[in-house]
Design a protein around this motif. Structure first.
Motif, PDB file in Angstrom:
ATOM      1  N   GLN A   7      -2.323   2.115  10.186  1.00 16.38           N
ATOM      2  CA  GLN A   7      -3.225   2.615   9.244  1.00 16.38           C
ATOM      3  C   GLN A   7      -4.778   1.907   9.670  1.00 16.38           C
ATOM      4  O   GLN A   7      -4.674   0.812  10.197  1.00 16.38           O
ATOM      5  CB  GLN A   7      -3.228   2.246   7.879  1.00 16.38           C
ATOM      6  CG  GLN A   7      -1.615   2.420   7.218  1.00 16.38           C
ATOM      7  CD  GLN A   7      -1.304   3.850   7.359  1.00 16.38           C
ATOM      8  OE1 GLN A   7      -2.260   4.841   7.443  1.00 16.38           O
ATOM      9  NE2 GLN A   7      -0.051   4.200   7.129  1.00 16.38           N
ATOM     10  N   GLN A   8      -5.782   2.491   9.643  1.00 16.90           N
ATOM     11  CA  GLN A   8      -7.106   2.131   9.527  1.00 16.90           C
ATOM     12  C   GLN A   8      -7.210   0.693   8.832  1.00 16.90           C
ATOM     13  O   GLN A   8      -6.675   1.130   7.635  1.00 16.90           O
ATOM     14  CB  GLN A   8      -8.263   3.283   9.645  1.00 16.90           C
ATOM     15  CG  GLN A   8      -9.233   2.689  10.224  1.00 16.90           C
ATOM     16  CD  GLN A   8     -10.470   3.918  10.133  1.00 16.90           C
ATOM     17  OE1 GLN A   8     -10.064   4.933   9.424  1.00 16.90           O
ATOM     18  NE2 GLN A   8     -11.646   3.338  10.283  1.00 16.90           N
ATOM     19  N   ARG A   9      -7.516  -0.574   9.148  1.00 17.79           N
ATOM     20  CA  ARG A   9      -7.432  -1.741   8.219  1.00 17.79           C
ATOM     21  C   ARG A   9      -8.734  -1.444   7.214  1.00 17.79           C
ATOM     22  O   ARG A   9      -9.764  -0.918   7.384  1.00 17.79           O
ATOM     23  CB  ARG A   9      -8.233  -2.605   9.348  1.00 17.79           C
ATOM     24  CG  ARG A   9      -7.309  -3.986   8.764  1.00 17.79           C
ATOM     25  CD  ARG A   9      -7.330  -5.001   9.927  1.00 17.79           C
ATOM     26  NE  ARG A   9      -8.698  -5.777  10.109  1.00 17.79           N
ATOM     27  CZ  ARG A   9      -9.253  -6.582   9.317  1.00 17.79           C
ATOM     28  NH1 ARG A   9      -8.536  -6.940   8.424  1.00 17.79           N
ATOM     29  NH2 ARG A   9     -10.398  -7.148   9.602  1.00 17.79           N
ATOM     30  N   VAL A  10      -8.405  -1.992   6.047  1.00 15.13           N
ATOM     31  CA  VAL A  10      -9.228  -1.982   4.780  1.00 15.13           C
ATOM     32  C   VAL A  10     -10.398  -3.217   4.988  1.00 15.13           C
ATOM     33  O   VAL A  10      -9.842  -4.307   4.771  1.00 15.13           O
ATOM     34  CB  VAL A  10      -8.432  -1.736   3.352  1.00 15.13           C
ATOM     35  CG1 VAL A  10      -9.591  -1.768   2.374  1.00 15.13           C
ATOM     36  CG2 VAL A  10      -7.363  -0.779   3.426  1.00 15.13           C
ATOM     37  N   ARG A  11     -11.420  -2.919   5.354  1.00 14.95           N
ATOM     38  CA  ARG A  11     -12.358  -3.957   5.496  1.00 14.95           C
ATOM     39  C   ARG A  11     -13.406  -4.077   4.609  1.00 14.95           C
ATOM     40  O   ARG A  11     -14.258  -5.317   4.462  1.00 14.95           O
ATOM     41  CB  ARG A  11     -12.916  -3.747   6.804  1.00 14.95           C
ATOM     42  CG  ARG A  11     -12.103  -3.694   8.295  1.00 14.95           C
ATOM     43  CD  ARG A  11     -12.849  -3.540   9.453  1.00 14.95           C
ATOM     44  NE  ARG A  11     -13.760  -2.631   9.429  1.00 14.95           N
ATOM     45  CZ  ARG A  11     -15.016  -2.513  10.089  1.00 14.95           C
ATOM     46  NH1 ARG A  11     -15.498  -3.373  10.801  1.00 14.95           N
ATOM     47  NH2 ARG A  11     -16.035  -1.584   9.907  1.00 14.95           N
ATOM     48  N   LYS A  12     -13.767  -2.996   4.126  1.00 14.89           N
ATOM     49  CA  LYS A  12     -14.837  -3.002   3.031  1.00 14.89           C
ATOM     50  C   LYS A  12     -14.416  -2.767   1.373  1.00 14.89           C
ATOM     51  O   LYS A  12     -13.300  -2.151   1.485  1.00 14.89           O
ATOM     52  CB  LYS A  12     -15.859  -1.674   3.496  1.00 14.89           C
ATOM     53  CG  LYS A  12     -16.168  -1.877   4.739  1.00 14.89           C
ATOM     54  CD  LYS A  12     -17.475  -1.089   5.129  1.00 14.89           C
ATOM     55  CE  LYS A  12     -17.671  -0.826   6.745  1.00 14.89           C
ATOM     56  NZ  LYS A  12     -18.523   0.169   6.854  1.00 14.89           N
ATOM     57  N   ALA A  13     -15.251  -3.466   0.674  1.00 11.71           N
ATOM     58  CA  ALA A  13     -14.819  -3.281  -0.713  1.00 11.71           C
ATOM     59  C   ALA A  13     -16.193  -2.883  -1.518  1.00 11.71           C
ATOM     60  O   ALA A  13     -17.064  -3.533  -1.286  1.00 11.71           O
ATOM     61  CB  ALA A  13     -14.227  -4.405  -1.387  1.00 11.71           C
ATOM     62  N   ILE A  14     -16.101  -2.037  -2.482  1.00  7.81           N
ATOM     63  CA  ILE A  14     -17.205  -1.865  -3.545  1.00  7.81           C
ATOM     64  C   ILE A  14     -16.901  -2.338  -4.571  1.00  7.81           C
ATOM     65  O   ILE A  14     -15.857  -2.358  -5.251  1.00  7.81           O
ATOM     66  CB  ILE A  14     -17.133  -0.305  -3.664  1.00  7.81           C
ATOM     67  CG1 ILE A  14     -17.371   0.445  -2.437  1.00  7.81           C
ATOM     68  CG2 ILE A  14     -18.350   0.271  -4.550  1.00  7.81           C
ATOM     69  CD1 ILE A  14     -17.339   2.188  -2.510  1.00  7.81           C
ATOM     70  N   GLY A  34     -17.682   7.413 -10.964  1.00  3.48           N
ATOM     71  CA  GLY A  34     -17.617   7.984  -9.679  1.00  3.48           C
ATOM     72  C   GLY A  34     -19.053   8.065  -8.895  1.00  3.48           C
ATOM     73  O   GLY A  34     -18.924   8.002  -7.796  1.00  3.48           O
ATOM     74  N   HIS A  35     -20.244   8.218  -9.652  1.00  2.00           N
ATOM     75  CA  HIS A  35     -21.509   8.076  -9.017  1.00  2.00           C
ATOM     76  C   HIS A  35     -21.676   6.623  -8.591  1.00  2.00           C
ATOM     77  O   HIS A  35     -22.246   6.700  -7.328  1.00  2.00           O
ATOM     78  CB  HIS A  35     -22.483   8.420 -10.340  1.00  2.00           C
ATOM     79  CG  HIS A  35     -23.997   8.452  -9.869  1.00  2.00           C
ATOM     80  ND1 HIS A  35     -24.871   7.388 -10.131  1.00  2.00           N
ATOM     81  CD2 HIS A  35     -24.453   9.219  -9.039  1.00  2.00           C
ATOM     82  CE1 HIS A  35     -25.848   7.392  -9.395  1.00  2.00           C
ATOM     83  NE2 HIS A  35     -25.990   8.683  -8.909  1.00  2.00           N
ATOM     84  N   ALA A  36     -21.324   5.608  -9.379  1.00  6.08           N
ATOM     85  CA  ALA A  36     -21.469   4.301  -8.830  1.00  6.08           C
ATOM     86  C   ALA A  36     -20.763   4.155  -7.227  1.00  6.08           C
ATOM     87  O   ALA A  36     -21.252   3.680  -6.337  1.00  6.08           O
ATOM     88  CB  ALA A  36     -20.834   3.238  -9.703  1.00  6.08           C
ATOM     89  N   VAL A  37     -19.601   4.700  -7.158  1.00  8.26           N
ATOM     90  CA  VAL A  37     -18.975   4.491  -5.884  1.00  8.26           C
ATOM     91  C   VAL A  37     -19.481   5.567  -4.832  1.00  8.26           C
ATOM     92  O   VAL A  37     -19.780   4.959  -3.701  1.00  8.26           O
ATOM     93  CB  VAL A  37     -17.424   4.943  -6.175  1.00  8.26           C
ATOM     94  CG1 VAL A  37     -16.646   5.259  -4.752  1.00  8.26           C
ATOM     95  CG2 VAL A  37     -16.839   3.906  -6.798  1.00  8.26           C
TER      96      VAL A  37
END
Ligand code: G1P
Length: 299
Positions: free
Chosen positions: A2-9, A113-116
Motif C-alpha cells: 500500500q501507499q504509505r499514510v503520511r498525511k493527516a487532516i 465533509g466540507h471540512a475534509v
C-alpha cells in the motif's frame, strides 16, 4: 504494497457551541484534559502512527492551535535562563519539525465533509488519515497506529468503529455490516445519524479514518445530508464497492470529549493514568464516592 499514510487532516473549524461559555474566546480543541489540550492528544496519536504532515482545517480565531505546536523563542529563553529542564523537555516533545504543520481555512461551518474537502490541495493523490479531536482514545497501541498496521495489510478505506447503545445511533455514522474477520468488518452501507429504529446496526464510526484520495472527488459534488451539512459519511458511502472498505473494531476506550460528561470521564481516566497525579486522583475519587454513598448533604 500500500501507499504509505503520511498525511493527516484535523478538522478544527467547529464553533464549540456545546461547550459555551468555556469556548467563547478559546477553541474547544484547546480545552485541556489534565495537562494537555485535546488537539495535542490527537496530534501525538498521529505522530505515533508515522504521520509526517499535519493539516489543520481551521477557521476564524483558531490560529492559537498552530501556535501551540510552534517554537516560542521568548518562552524558550526564559525557561533556559531559569533552569527549567523538565518544562523544556515537555516543550521539546511538543514541537513539530519545520514545515510539518499546515493550515487551511474552512470559511463557513458547512459540515465535516466540507471540512475534509477543504484540505484537498494539500493532500493531493495519496491516502490520508482524518482525526477528530473530540474523540480521545485511550489504548495500549494508539488507535491510528492500530489502523495503519491494518491498512498496510488490507488497503482501501478504514473507519474506526465501536458498538454504541441503540438509542444513540442518531449521533453517529452507522455501518451495515458484511463479513467479519477478527477486528475487521466489511462495510456494506453507511448511514449518517440514523434514528434508532432505522439504524442498520449499532456499529458506529468514531473519529478516526484512513481514506483514499477519491473521497475528494466525491466530496466535490456531495449534497448536504443529515442536519443539512455536507457529511463525510455520505461521500464515504459512494466508495463502497470500489475497493476494500472496512470498519475496524479498535482496541481501547473512546471518550466523547464533545460532550460534557464524556469530557469529565476523559479527565478522570487520563488523570488516573498520569504519572505525577494518578495516585492523588485515585484518592480523590475514592473520597468522592464515599461522600456520595454517605449522602453528602451538599449534593
Ligand atoms: C461525526 C461524523 C459521524 C461520526 C462522529 C464520530 O459526527 O459525522 O459519522 O460517527 O463524528 O464522533 P459529529 O460528532 O461531528 O456530529
Amino acid at each position: 504494497m500500500q501507499q504509505r499514510v503520511r498525511k493527516a487532516i484535523f478538522p478544527v473549524g467547529g464553533l464549540g457551541v456545546r461547550f459555551l461559555p468555556a469556548t467563547k474566546a478559546m477553541p474547544k480543541e484547546m480545552l485541556p484534559v489534565v495537562d494537555k489540550p485535546l488537539i495535542q492528544y490527537v496530534v501525538e496519536e498521529a505522530r505515533a502512527a508515522g504521520i509526517e504532515q499535519f493539516i489543520f482545517v481551521s477557521s476564524h480565531g483558531k490560529s492559537v492551535l498552530e501556535d501551540h505546536f510552534d517554537f516560542s523563542p521568548e518562552l524558550h529563553e526564559t525557561l533556559v535562563r531559569r533552569g527549567k529542564t523538565r518544562e523544556l523537555e515537555l516543550l521539546d516533545e511538543l514541537y513539530l519539525e519545520a514545515g510539518q504543520i499546515a493550515a487551511v481555512r474552512q470559511p463557513e461551518p458547512l459540515g465535516l465533509g466540507h471540512a475534509v474537502w477543504c484540505a484537498r490541495h494539500l493532500v493531493g493523490d495519496e491516502p490520508v488519515a482524518v482525526l477528530l479531536p473530540d474523540d480521545l482514545v485511550r489504548a495500549r497501541t494508539p488507535c491510528l497506529k492500530q489502523m495503519v498496521e491494518v491498512y498496510n495489510e488490507v488497503g482501501g478505506n478504514i473507519v474506526a468503529v465501536m458498538d454504541v447503545p441503540r438509542e444513540h445511533t442518531d449521533r453517529y455514522g452507522v455501518l451495515k455490516c458484511g463479513r467479519e474477520k477478527d477486528r475487521l468488518v466489511e462495510v456494506q452501507a453507511l448511514v449518517e445519524k440514523p434514528k434508532p429504529a432505522a439504524a442498520p446496526s449499532t456499529l458506529s464510526i468514531i473519529g478516526r479514518y484512513i481514506l483514499q484520495p477519491q473521497v475528494f472527488e466525491l466530496l466535490e459534488n456531495q449534497e448536504p445530508g443529515a442536519g443539512n451539512e455536507v457529511q463525510l459519511t455520505d461521500a464515504l458511502a459512494g466508495m463502497i464497492g470500489h475497493g476494500p472498505f472496512h470498519g475496524y473494531r479498535f482496541e481501547g476506550t473512546r471518550y466523547d470529549c464533545g460532550d460534557k460528561a464524556g469530557f469529565v470521564a476523559a479527565t478522570i481516566a487520563f488523570g488516573l493514568d498520569h504519572e505525577k497525579i494518578g495516585t492523588a486522583v485515585r484518592q480523590i475519587l475514592l473520597d468522592q464516592v464515599q461522600q456520595l454513598e454517605s449522602g453528602d448533604p451538599a449534593r
